[in-house]
Design an enzyme around this catalytic site. Structure first.
Site, PDB file in Angstrom:
ATOM      1  N   GLU A  48       1.014  -1.171   0.008  1.00  0.00           N
ATOM      2  CA  GLU A  48      -0.001   0.077  -0.047  1.00  0.00           C
ATOM      3  C   GLU A  48       1.059   1.412  -0.120  1.00  0.00           C
ATOM      4  O   GLU A  48       1.616   1.605   1.050  1.00  0.00           O
ATOM      5  CB  GLU A  48      -0.741   0.058   1.231  1.00  0.00           C
ATOM      6  CG  GLU A  48      -1.970   1.059   1.296  1.00  0.00           C
ATOM      7  CD  GLU A  48      -2.938   1.174  -0.079  1.00  0.00           C
ATOM      8  OE1 GLU A  48      -3.203   0.204  -0.501  1.00  0.00           O
ATOM      9  OE2 GLU A  48      -3.127   2.390  -0.403  1.00  0.00           O
ATOM     10  N   CYS A  79       4.494  -2.559  -8.591  1.00  0.00           N
ATOM     11  CA  CYS A  79       3.122  -1.768  -8.027  1.00  0.00           C
ATOM     12  C   CYS A  79       3.266  -0.764  -7.282  1.00  0.00           C
ATOM     13  O   CYS A  79       3.525   0.391  -7.540  1.00  0.00           O
ATOM     14  CB  CYS A  79       2.175  -3.173  -7.382  1.00  0.00           C
ATOM     15  SG  CYS A  79       0.687  -2.673  -7.557  1.00  0.00           S
ATOM     16  N   ARG A 105      -2.944   5.598  -9.700  1.00  0.00           N
ATOM     17  CA  ARG A 105      -3.083   4.630  -8.606  1.00  0.00           C
ATOM     18  C   ARG A 105      -4.595   3.777  -9.098  1.00  0.00           C
ATOM     19  O   ARG A 105      -5.521   4.327  -9.453  1.00  0.00           O
ATOM     20  CB  ARG A 105      -3.287   4.958  -7.274  1.00  0.00           C
ATOM     21  CG  ARG A 105      -1.871   5.527  -6.705  1.00  0.00           C
ATOM     22  CD  ARG A 105      -2.097   5.866  -5.412  1.00  0.00           C
ATOM     23  NE  ARG A 105      -2.311   4.983  -4.535  1.00  0.00           N
ATOM     24  CZ  ARG A 105      -2.974   5.211  -3.066  1.00  0.00           C
ATOM     25  NH1 ARG A 105      -2.874   6.361  -2.772  1.00  0.00           N
ATOM     26  NH2 ARG A 105      -3.269   3.970  -2.437  1.00  0.00           N
ATOM     27  N   ILE A 134      -2.612  -6.638  -9.447  1.00  0.00           N
ATOM     28  CA  ILE A 134      -3.432  -6.448  -8.197  1.00  0.00           C
ATOM     29  C   ILE A 134      -3.706  -5.136  -7.862  1.00  0.00           C
ATOM     30  O   ILE A 134      -2.854  -4.447  -7.374  1.00  0.00           O
ATOM     31  CB  ILE A 134      -2.738  -7.243  -6.875  1.00  0.00           C
ATOM     32  CG1 ILE A 134      -2.357  -8.805  -7.407  1.00  0.00           C
ATOM     33  CG2 ILE A 134      -3.493  -7.394  -5.671  1.00  0.00           C
ATOM     34  CD1 ILE A 134      -1.537  -9.464  -6.299  1.00  0.00           C
ATOM     35  N   ARG A 135      -4.861  -4.675  -8.113  1.00  0.00           N
ATOM     36  CA  ARG A 135      -5.279  -3.304  -7.686  1.00  0.00           C
ATOM     37  C   ARG A 135      -4.047  -2.399  -8.255  1.00  0.00           C
ATOM     38  O   ARG A 135      -3.364  -1.522  -7.625  1.00  0.00           O
ATOM     39  CB  ARG A 135      -5.365  -2.982  -6.499  1.00  0.00           C
ATOM     40  CG  ARG A 135      -6.578  -2.006  -6.196  1.00  0.00           C
ATOM     41  CD  ARG A 135      -7.197  -2.110  -4.772  1.00  0.00           C
ATOM     42  NE  ARG A 135      -6.300  -2.240  -3.832  1.00  0.00           N
ATOM     43  CZ  ARG A 135      -5.967  -1.112  -2.888  1.00  0.00           C
ATOM     44  NH1 ARG A 135      -6.133   0.128  -3.132  1.00  0.00           N
ATOM     45  NH2 ARG A 135      -5.294  -1.510  -1.813  1.00  0.00           N
ATOM     46  N   HIS A 170       3.168  -7.898 -10.732  1.00  0.00           N
ATOM     47  CA  HIS A 170       4.060  -8.531  -9.539  1.00  0.00           C
ATOM     48  C   HIS A 170       4.759  -9.758  -9.959  1.00  0.00           C
ATOM     49  O   HIS A 170       3.972 -10.936  -9.792  1.00  0.00           O
ATOM     50  CB  HIS A 170       2.963  -9.227  -8.501  1.00  0.00           C
ATOM     51  CG  HIS A 170       2.630  -8.034  -7.600  1.00  0.00           C
ATOM     52  ND1 HIS A 170       3.053  -7.344  -6.314  1.00  0.00           N
ATOM     53  CD2 HIS A 170       1.639  -7.247  -7.572  1.00  0.00           C
ATOM     54  CE1 HIS A 170       2.302  -6.551  -6.139  1.00  0.00           C
ATOM     55  NE2 HIS A 170       1.392  -6.346  -6.722  1.00  0.00           N
ATOM     56  N   GLU A 172       6.916 -11.330  -8.750  1.00  0.00           N
ATOM     57  CA  GLU A 172       7.184 -12.283  -7.588  1.00  0.00           C
ATOM     58  C   GLU A 172       6.204 -13.495  -7.199  1.00  0.00           C
ATOM     59  O   GLU A 172       6.250 -14.251  -6.254  1.00  0.00           O
ATOM     60  CB  GLU A 172       7.787 -11.572  -6.256  1.00  0.00           C
ATOM     61  CG  GLU A 172       6.509 -10.815  -5.595  1.00  0.00           C
ATOM     62  CD  GLU A 172       5.748  -9.675  -6.205  1.00  0.00           C
ATOM     63  OE1 GLU A 172       6.299  -9.404  -7.268  1.00  0.00           O
ATOM     64  OE2 GLU A 172       5.281  -9.051  -5.603  1.00  0.00           O
TER      65      GLU A 172
HETATM   66  N1  GLN Z   1      -3.266  -0.067  -5.216  1.00  0.00           N
HETATM   67  C1  GLN Z   1      -2.128  -0.183  -4.092  1.00  0.00           C
HETATM   68  C2  GLN Z   1      -1.696   1.355  -4.138  1.00  0.00           C
HETATM   69  O1  GLN Z   1      -2.012   2.125  -4.600  1.00  0.00           O
HETATM   70  C3  GLN Z   1      -1.072  -0.750  -4.914  1.00  0.00           C
HETATM   71  C4  GLN Z   1      -1.350  -2.426  -4.962  1.00  0.00           C
HETATM   72  C5  GLN Z   1      -0.232  -3.265  -4.925  1.00  0.00           C
HETATM   73  O2  GLN Z   1       1.052  -3.068  -4.628  1.00  0.00           O
HETATM   74  N2  GLN Z   1      -0.430  -4.425  -5.457  1.00  0.00           N
HETATM   75  O3  GLN Z   1      -0.751   1.481  -3.130  1.00  0.00           O
END
Ligand code: GLN
Length: 213
Positions: A48, A79, A105, A134-135, A170, A172
């Protein structure tokens, strides 16, 4: 050979350490400024970004990372890590702001809009590479010294300049070792053998991790 560090304040640390270990590259957790000593590269993991930047500043790691880059430290942001490294975050204050990219983001929606795909990224590996979003953010624009490694529709998913690699996905969380090998090369670390896949990787291996002592 120098170690590669993984910023270990919040987010996906263990999987990066395991991918480096599978390649025979020595990884080190970075929790405080002294842990940066002698590193060839530092991975800023997914997690995050709003939480990570607060912790980076609290422990003075933001200034040390900036110093490090001037003395040859290479950085890779995955990310949330890419968000932190971006010079511009759409509609928000930037974090470390070390690479000239504009990033948005949560550009695909919420957590349930996460997805996988496979892409050809010839600069990184001759074989197609599996990618997990992922997001994820989107990289919307690149500065002059930044080149795209992967463009999809209206965004860049991976980009780099001489010192910094950013991926909105990602590596990993997939069995592929291609990006870890590529980053090690960027750090001047030669990777023994030609192993391409993590030998023990399982799709749900992350759910079985015990709490980190
Ligand atoms: N949505 C997260 C952010 O804005 C990032 C998500 C992630 O690292 N998979 O920080």
């Amino acid at each position: 050979m120098p170690d590669i560090g993984i910023l270990d304040l919040q987010g996906g640390v263990v999987e990066h350490l395991e991918h480096l270990a599978a390649l025979g590259v020595s990884g080190r957790r970075v929790k405080k400024t002294a842990d940066l000593e002698g590193l060839g590269g530092l991975i800023i993991p997914g997690g995050e970004s709003s939480c990570l930047i607060r912790l980076l500043r609290r422990y003075g790691l933001d200034r040390e990372i900036e110093e490090g880059i001037r003395s040859g430290l290479k950085l890779w942001g995955t990310c949330a890590g890419a968000i932190l490294l971006a010079r511009e975050i759409l509609g928000e204050e930037s974090g470390l702001g070390l690479i000239d990219i504009r990033i948005q983001r949560n550009a695909f929606g919420g957590q349930l809009d996460s997805f996988n795909l496979t892409a050809d990224i010839p600069a990184v590996d001759p074989d197609p590479i599996p990618l997990t979003f992922i997001r994820a953010p989107k990289i919307l624009q690149l500065g002059e010294d930044v080149s795209s490694l992967l463009q999809i529709e209206d965004y860049h998913a991976a980009a780099e300049n001489q010192d910094i690699l950013v991926t909105v996905f990602h590596p990993e969380l997939t069995p592929s070792l291609a990006f870890h090998r590529y980053f090690a090369g960027k750090c001047g670390i030669s990777v023994p053998g030609d192993k391409k896949l993590h030998p023990d990787w399982q799709a749900d291996s992350w759910v079985s991790y015990a709490p980190i002592p």
